[in-house]
Design a protein around this motif. Sequence first.
Motif, PDB file in Angstrom:
ATOM      1  N   ASP A   1       0.832  -1.207   0.000  1.00  0.00           N
ATOM      2  CA  ASP A   1       0.000   0.000   0.000  1.00  0.00           C
ATOM      3  C   ASP A   1       0.862   1.250   0.000  1.00  0.00           C
ATOM      4  O   ASP A   1       1.650   1.481   0.925  1.00  0.00           O
ATOM      5  N   VAL A   2       0.696   2.040  -1.058  1.00  0.00           N
ATOM      6  CA  VAL A   2       1.440   3.282  -1.234  1.00  0.00           C
ATOM      7  C   VAL A   2       0.446   4.357  -1.634  1.00  0.00           C
ATOM      8  O   VAL A   2      -0.421   4.122  -2.482  1.00  0.00           O
ATOM      9  N   HIS A   3       0.554   5.526  -1.016  1.00  0.00           N
ATOM     10  CA  HIS A   3      -0.340   6.643  -1.320  1.00  0.00           C
ATOM     11  C   HIS A   3       0.498   7.866  -1.657  1.00  0.00           C
ATOM     12  O   HIS A   3       1.606   8.037  -1.140  1.00  0.00           O
ATOM     13  N   LEU A   4      -0.038   8.717  -2.530  1.00  0.00           N
ATOM     14  CA  LEU A   4       0.713   9.901  -2.909  1.00  0.00           C
ATOM     15  C   LEU A   4      -0.180  11.126  -3.025  1.00  0.00           C
ATOM     16  O   LEU A   4      -1.368  11.023  -3.310  1.00  0.00           O
TER      17      LEU A   4
ATOM     18  N   LEU B   1       4.489  13.881  -2.489  1.00  0.00           N
ATOM     19  CA  LEU B   1       4.692  13.271  -1.190  1.00  0.00           C
ATOM     20  C   LEU B   1       4.196  11.841  -1.320  1.00  0.00           C
ATOM     21  O   LEU B   1       3.042  11.606  -1.684  1.00  0.00           O
ATOM     22  N   VAL B   2       5.086  10.880  -1.066  1.00  0.00           N
ATOM     23  CA  VAL B   2       4.760   9.464  -1.253  1.00  0.00           C
ATOM     24  C   VAL B   2       4.884   8.774   0.099  1.00  0.00           C
ATOM     25  O   VAL B   2       5.925   8.884   0.765  1.00  0.00           O
ATOM     26  N   ARG B   3       3.817   8.060   0.489  1.00  0.00           N
ATOM     27  CA  ARG B   3       3.792   7.377   1.788  1.00  0.00           C
ATOM     28  C   ARG B   3       3.710   5.866   1.570  1.00  0.00           C
ATOM     29  O   ARG B   3       2.807   5.390   0.887  1.00  0.00           O
ATOM     30  N   PHE B   4       4.642   5.144   2.189  1.00  0.00           N
ATOM     31  CA  PHE B   4       4.735   3.693   2.068  1.00  0.00           C
ATOM     32  C   PHE B   4       4.371   3.043   3.401  1.00  0.00           C
ATOM     33  O   PHE B   4       4.911   3.427   4.441  1.00  0.00           O
ATOM     34  N   THR B   5       3.512   2.038   3.381  1.00  0.00           N
ATOM     35  CA  THR B   5       3.243   1.247   4.575  1.00  0.00           C
ATOM     36  C   THR B   5       4.380   0.240   4.753  1.00  0.00           C
ATOM     37  O   THR B   5       5.163   0.003   3.812  1.00  0.00           O
TER      38      THR B   5
ATOM     39  N   ALA C   1       7.877   7.967   4.534  1.00  0.00           N
ATOM     40  CA  ALA C   1       7.355   8.955   3.596  1.00  0.00           C
ATOM     41  C   ALA C   1       8.517   9.761   3.036  1.00  0.00           C
ATOM     42  O   ALA C   1       9.467  10.076   3.764  1.00  0.00           O
ATOM     43  N   HIS C   2       8.437  10.066   1.752  1.00  0.00           N
ATOM     44  CA  HIS C   2       9.445  10.931   1.144  1.00  0.00           C
ATOM     45  C   HIS C   2       8.798  11.842   0.119  1.00  0.00           C
ATOM     46  O   HIS C   2       7.695  11.590  -0.362  1.00  0.00           O
TER      47      HIS C   2
ATOM     48  N   VAL D   1      15.350  12.994  -7.142  1.00  0.00           N
ATOM     49  CA  VAL D   1      15.773  13.339  -5.789  1.00  0.00           C
ATOM     50  C   VAL D   1      14.684  12.870  -4.843  1.00  0.00           C
ATOM     51  O   VAL D   1      13.492  13.107  -5.088  1.00  0.00           O
ATOM     52  N   LEU D   2      15.092  12.198  -3.766  1.00  0.00           N
ATOM     53  CA  LEU D   2      14.173  11.738  -2.725  1.00  0.00           C
ATOM     54  C   LEU D   2      14.582  12.389  -1.415  1.00  0.00           C
ATOM     55  O   LEU D   2      15.754  12.313  -1.023  1.00  0.00           O
ATOM     56  N   HIS D   3      13.628  13.024  -0.738  1.00  0.00           N
ATOM     57  CA  HIS D   3      13.892  13.606   0.579  1.00  0.00           C
ATOM     58  C   HIS D   3      12.931  12.967   1.574  1.00  0.00           C
ATOM     59  O   HIS D   3      11.718  13.106   1.447  1.00  0.00           O
ATOM     60  N   VAL D   4      13.484  12.240   2.545  1.00  0.00           N
ATOM     61  CA  VAL D   4      12.681  11.500   3.511  1.00  0.00           C
ATOM     62  C   VAL D   4      12.124  12.460   4.556  1.00  0.00           C
ATOM     63  O   VAL D   4      12.873  13.225   5.170  1.00  0.00           O
ATOM     64  N   THR D   5      10.804  12.395   4.759  1.00  0.00           N
ATOM     65  CA  THR D   5      10.141  13.267   5.732  1.00  0.00           C
ATOM     66  C   THR D   5       9.761  12.537   7.007  1.00  0.00           C
ATOM     67  O   THR D   5       9.568  13.171   8.045  1.00  0.00           O
ATOM     68  N   ASP D   6       9.633  11.207   6.948  1.00  0.00           N
ATOM     69  CA  ASP D   6       9.179  10.464   8.116  1.00  0.00           C
ATOM     70  C   ASP D   6       9.511   8.991   7.951  1.00  0.00           C
ATOM     71  O   ASP D   6       9.524   8.466   6.835  1.00  0.00           O
ATOM     72  N   GLY D   7       9.794   8.323   9.064  1.00  0.00           N
ATOM     73  CA  GLY D   7       9.972   6.880   9.052  1.00  0.00           C
ATOM     74  C   GLY D   7      11.342   6.428   8.610  1.00  0.00           C
ATOM     75  O   GLY D   7      12.301   7.199   8.553  1.00  0.00           O
ATOM     76  N   VAL D   8      11.401   5.125   8.276  1.00  0.00           N
ATOM     77  CA  VAL D   8      12.657   4.486   7.871  1.00  0.00           C
ATOM     78  C   VAL D   8      12.390   3.659   6.622  1.00  0.00           C
ATOM     79  O   VAL D   8      11.378   2.964   6.538  1.00  0.00           O
ATOM     80  N   GLY D   9      13.301   3.742   5.667  1.00  0.00           N
ATOM     81  CA  GLY D   9      13.119   3.001   4.428  1.00  0.00           C
ATOM     82  C   GLY D   9      14.433   2.541   3.840  1.00  0.00           C
ATOM     83  O   GLY D   9      15.489   2.615   4.479  1.00  0.00           O
ATOM     84  N   LEU D  10      14.342   2.069   2.607  1.00  0.00           N
ATOM     85  CA  LEU D  10      15.492   1.549   1.873  1.00  0.00           C
ATOM     86  C   LEU D  10      15.477   2.092   0.451  1.00  0.00           C
ATOM     87  O   LEU D  10      14.399   2.323  -0.119  1.00  0.00           O
ATOM     88  N   VAL D  11      16.659   2.252  -0.112  1.00  0.00           N
ATOM     89  CA  VAL D  11      16.819   2.546  -1.538  1.00  0.00           C
ATOM     90  C   VAL D  11      17.865   1.568  -2.049  1.00  0.00           C
ATOM     91  O   VAL D  11      18.943   1.450  -1.456  1.00  0.00           O
ATOM     92  N   GLY D  12      17.548   0.860  -3.132  1.00  0.00           N
ATOM     93  CA  GLY D  12      18.478  -0.109  -3.693  1.00  0.00           C
ATOM     94  C   GLY D  12      18.721   0.125  -5.163  1.00  0.00           C
ATOM     95  O   GLY D  12      17.852   0.659  -5.862  1.00  0.00           O
ATOM     96  N   THR D  13      19.904  -0.277  -5.625  1.00  0.00           N
ATOM     97  CA  THR D  13      20.260  -0.148  -7.036  1.00  0.00           C
ATOM     98  C   THR D  13      20.600  -1.519  -7.610  1.00  0.00           C
ATOM     99  O   THR D  13      20.864  -2.473  -6.877  1.00  0.00           O
ATOM    100  N   ARG D  14      20.611  -1.623  -8.927  1.00  0.00           N
ATOM    101  CA  ARG D  14      20.871  -2.898  -9.608  1.00  0.00           C
ATOM    102  C   ARG D  14      22.226  -3.504  -9.259  1.00  0.00           C
ATOM    103  O   ARG D  14      22.376  -4.718  -9.291  1.00  0.00           O
ATOM    104  N   ASP D  15      23.199  -2.652  -8.935  1.00  0.00           N
ATOM    105  CA  ASP D  15      24.520  -3.188  -8.607  1.00  0.00           C
ATOM    106  C   ASP D  15      24.589  -3.762  -7.193  1.00  0.00           C
ATOM    107  O   ASP D  15      25.646  -4.192  -6.745  1.00  0.00           O
ATOM    108  N   GLY D  16      23.453  -3.769  -6.478  1.00  0.00           N
ATOM    109  CA  GLY D  16      23.395  -4.363  -5.149  1.00  0.00           C
ATOM    110  C   GLY D  16      23.611  -3.388  -4.014  1.00  0.00           C
ATOM    111  O   GLY D  16      23.551  -3.767  -2.844  1.00  0.00           O
TER     112      GLY D  16
END
Length: 140
Positions: free
Chosen positions: A20-23, A39-43, A103-104, A58-73
């Motif tokens: 569930d993602v809301h924007l 503004l994108v919010r991830f459960t 949220a970012h 560009v992603l700017h985190v406003t709340d919570g904790v998340g992950l960003v991953g790339t193809r190179d691992g």
Amino acid sequence: MEHITETPTLKAPAERFTGDVHLNMLASPTEPARLAAALVRFTPGARTNWHSHALGQVLHVTDGVGLVGTRDGDVVRISAGDTITCPAGEEHWHGATDSTFMAHIAIVVGDGTGDGASWLEPVTDEQYAAALARTASRPR
């Protein structure tokens, strides 16, 4: 000048996201502008599909904790106040951890034919679990 007091919250399309993602759109470009921001919010556990942006993101985190991953691992754990820049053409994904919301603000410059995003396949549960495991012991 335009003063926007409210934007509708939309459920993000299932063909581009897992969970569930809301924007809320903060800026939708009108020619000649190309800048878009949302503004994108991830459960917990929710994430984008693999994707890239023709002119970067560009992603700017406003709340919570998340992950960003790339193809190179490469995977980074992100939290409120962090900013991530994804270069043009880099295939990546982002989302919440399995136990927290995140949220970012996502900022992109369109390529003249839309938002410049190329949406790819979903991040598998195995890829997501591996990203969580790789970042679990990293200090914040």
